[in-house]
Design an enzyme around this catalytic site. Structure first.
Site, PDB file in Angstrom:
ATOM      1  N   SER A 134      11.126  -4.631  -7.973  1.00 11.64           N
ATOM      2  CA  SER A 134      10.838  -3.233  -7.686  1.00 11.64           C
ATOM      3  C   SER A 134       9.317  -3.087  -7.656  1.00 11.64           C
ATOM      4  O   SER A 134       8.628  -3.859  -6.994  1.00 11.64           O
ATOM      5  CB  SER A 134      11.483  -2.340  -8.752  1.00 11.64           C
ATOM      6  OG  SER A 134      11.191  -0.990  -8.530  1.00 11.64           O
ATOM      7  N   TYR A 148       7.341   4.206   0.531  1.00 12.33           N
ATOM      8  CA  TYR A 148       7.467   3.019  -0.321  1.00 12.33           C
ATOM      9  C   TYR A 148       7.856   3.448  -1.735  1.00 12.33           C
ATOM     10  O   TYR A 148       8.783   2.889  -2.338  1.00 12.33           O
ATOM     11  CB  TYR A 148       6.159   2.228  -0.344  1.00 12.33           C
ATOM     12  CG  TYR A 148       6.223   1.005  -1.223  1.00 12.33           C
ATOM     13  CD1 TYR A 148       6.805  -0.163  -0.762  1.00 12.33           C
ATOM     14  CD2 TYR A 148       5.716   1.024  -2.521  1.00 12.33           C
ATOM     15  CE1 TYR A 148       6.895  -1.295  -1.567  1.00 12.33           C
ATOM     16  CE2 TYR A 148       5.795  -0.091  -3.330  1.00 12.33           C
ATOM     17  CZ  TYR A 148       6.383  -1.250  -2.849  1.00 12.33           C
ATOM     18  OH  TYR A 148       6.460  -2.358  -3.668  1.00 12.33           O
ATOM     19  N   LYS A 152      11.442   2.479  -3.758  1.00 11.49           N
ATOM     20  CA  LYS A 152      11.488   1.803  -5.049  1.00 11.49           C
ATOM     21  C   LYS A 152      12.104   2.686  -6.140  1.00 11.49           C
ATOM     22  O   LYS A 152      12.773   2.182  -7.046  1.00 11.49           O
ATOM     23  CB  LYS A 152      10.079   1.329  -5.452  1.00 11.49           C
ATOM     24  CG  LYS A 152       9.529   0.234  -4.556  1.00 11.49           C
ATOM     25  CD  LYS A 152      10.447  -0.994  -4.512  1.00 11.49           C
ATOM     26  CE  LYS A 152       9.840  -2.149  -3.742  1.00 11.49           C
ATOM     27  NZ  LYS A 152      10.723  -3.332  -3.708  1.00 11.49           N
TER      28      LYS A 152
END
Length: 274
Positions: A134, A148, A152
């Protein structure tokens, strides 16, 4: 006893570095990548201990086929390192639909497809360790990385949930949460959105300036021993921050979050209604 390690995104960066570390100590590695030519050097050195396979994690059917090949070849899978992913840089408003969808498709859905394909193997064995790469940006955010960050955050929720569903079967999960490292993640592997909205110029400049310090970026080689230790530990952590920026940053974030929770405690409790 040697382990069978399945690593996605193994052509460069963390994936290749960790694959070589496992091979060096005698483990067997199934290494997948979109371009397996990048693994030729490992094949030359380690021969039958490495199984290079072409894989696009966005292709769910292909993922299941590859997992079957790995199990047939090595007889089992002890550890999955779900590593494939990339960074998308730019402001959220400037991100196109195609860029947003592909970021989620690879970072989130790709991780989901691989986990779904490997879990039946782990269940059959009554053992296995799912390690998900992660980011500390799955716990907090930075500007210029909105999609992004979101991918995650989603991965964090996914793997934490899987961990609660499979623990009774002898299956373990670990979320690896690195800060920025000097890999291709922010270089050749990254994608940039457009930058034509002038109002965001100060945000872009501040982000660029914050990234210039060499101390910001961790040394990828320093992650090898922690990964080996986690794989070898019979009771691995559910989460592990990698890098001092991640540690100090998250310590500060969670300290402030706890303060905010306590400051609004009465409002929160009153909102329950009884």
């Amino acid at each position: 006893m040697s382990k069978v390690i399945f690593i996605t995104g193994a052509s460069k960066g963390f994936g290749k570095l960790w694959a070589e570390a496992f091979l060096k100590r005698g483990d067997k590695v199934a290494a997948t990548a979109r371009n397996t030519e990048a693994l030729n050097d490992l094949v030359s050195t380690y021969g039958e201990n490495i199984l290079p396979l072409t894989l696009d994690v966005n292709n769910r059917e292909e993922v299941h086929t590859i997992v079957q090949k790995i199990e047939q070849h090595f007889g089992r899978i002890d550890v999955l390192i779900n590593n494939a992913g990339y960074g998308l840089f730019g402001t959220t408003e400037e991100t196109t639909e195609a860029q947003a969808r592909l970021q989620m498709e690879t970072n989130f859905f790709g991780s989901l497809w691989v986990a779904q394909a490997v879990l039946p193997v782990f269940r059959k064995q009554k053992s296995g360790h799912l390690i998900q790469v992660s980011s500390f940006l799955g716990l907090t955010t930075l500007p210029m990385l909105g999609l992004y960050n979101a991918s995650k955050f989603a991965v964090e929720g996914l793997i934490e949930t899987i961990g609660s569903e499979v623990a009774h079967l002898g299956i373990k999960t670990t979320l690896i949460e690195p800060n920025g490292y000097a890999t291709d993640w922010a270089g050749a592997s990254a994608i940039q959105t457009s930058s034509d909205i002038a109002d965001y110029a100060p945000v872009r400049e501040a982000f660029s300036n914050s990234s210039e310090s060499a101390d910001t970026w961790g040394k990828p080689e320093a992650t090898v021993q922690p990964i080996l230790s986690i794989v070898d530990n019979p009771n691995p952590p559910q989460r592990l921050l990698l890098g001092k920026m991640a540690y100090y940053g998250m310590h500060q974030v969670y300290t402030q979050r706890l303060k905010d929770i306590e400051a609004w405690k009465e409002v929160s409790i009153a909102a329950h209604g009884h």
